[in-house]
Write a protein that holds these residues in place. Structure first.
Motif: not given
Length: 242
Positions: A85, A116, A123, A125, A139, A148
């Protein structure tokens, strides 16, 4: 390297994916990513490996000799990452202004995998349901300011085809590509990129590794002791079976 060796020998013992020549089918053999310019009209989406495909291992700058081609195909290209990550976030600093970057994970405490995405700098999610091919942007529940909120329980690294399927489905859902897109997985590794592409049911392009000797030593050994000889042998078998 240990991860791929364990996966390889487990596959061999079980008669799995690395013993099937059809998983090593190579649609195109390229000297470098610059050759993708000649294939631009044939495909709706290019999925690109990074290390030893677009640049030397974990480099922090784009390769000038590839820049013209990448600018040309960026509108139909994405990077598909196997990185951790933290390294995944670092790819944004190099390619984030050019094309989306994707990775597949499962977070602790959640059953569904998450896609992702670094697209436009931020970013995202996005929960992915493979059987229904649907998405749910989570997200706000799973990330904050690019970090995260939960630990990564599992990385869906190539040759697992899930990340390729998720990225293709996302591009279909967001209408970036047609409902039955022509997709090309591009990479330097047989055991990861080529096998993943075939398992996902897309075309594959193997590029000649770019500056492979600046890779980590264990990855250099893996490439020349296993990936290249085994992959070349299996892909030849596949071609003879056609």
């Amino acid at each position: 390297m240990d991860h791929y060796l364990r996966h390889f020998f487990k596959s061999v013992r079980s008669g799995g994916i690395y013993l099937k020549p059809e998983n090593f089918r190579v649609t195109h053999r390229l000297d470098s990513v610059n050759d993708l310019g000649d294939l631009e009209s044939e495909y709706d989406l290019f999925l690109l490996d990074r290390d030893c495909t677009l640049q030397p291992y974990h480099d922090t700058q784009r390769v000038p000799e590839f820049e013209k081609t990448l600018q040309r195909i960026a509108h139909k290209s994405e990077i598909v990452s196997n990185s951790s990550f933290r390294t995944f976030l670092g790819i944004r600093d190099v390619y984030g202004d050019l094309m989306p970057i994707s990775k597949m994970i499962r977070l602790h405490g959640f059953g569904d995998p998450d896609l992702l995405r670094l697209d436009g700098g931020g970013l995202r999610v996005i929960s992915y349901l493979p059987y229904s091919r649907t998405f749910n942007d989570q997200t706000s529940e799973k990330a904050l300011n690019g970090a995260l909120l939960f630990d990564v329980e599992h990385d869906y690294d190539k040759p697992d085809p899930l990340v390729i399927r998720a990225v293709v489905d996302w591009n279909i859902v967001t209408k970036r590509v047609p409902t039955q897109p022509r997709v090309l997985m591009v990479g330097d590794s047989y055991l990861t990129d080529i096998v993943a592409g075939n398992l996902a049911g897309v075309d594959t392009a193997r590029v000649r590794p770019f500056k492979p000797m600046v890779d980590r030593l264990d990855l250099i050994l893996l490439r020349y002791a296993l990936d290249s000889p085994w992959g070349a042998m299996m892909s030849r078998h596949e071609e003879l079976d056609l």
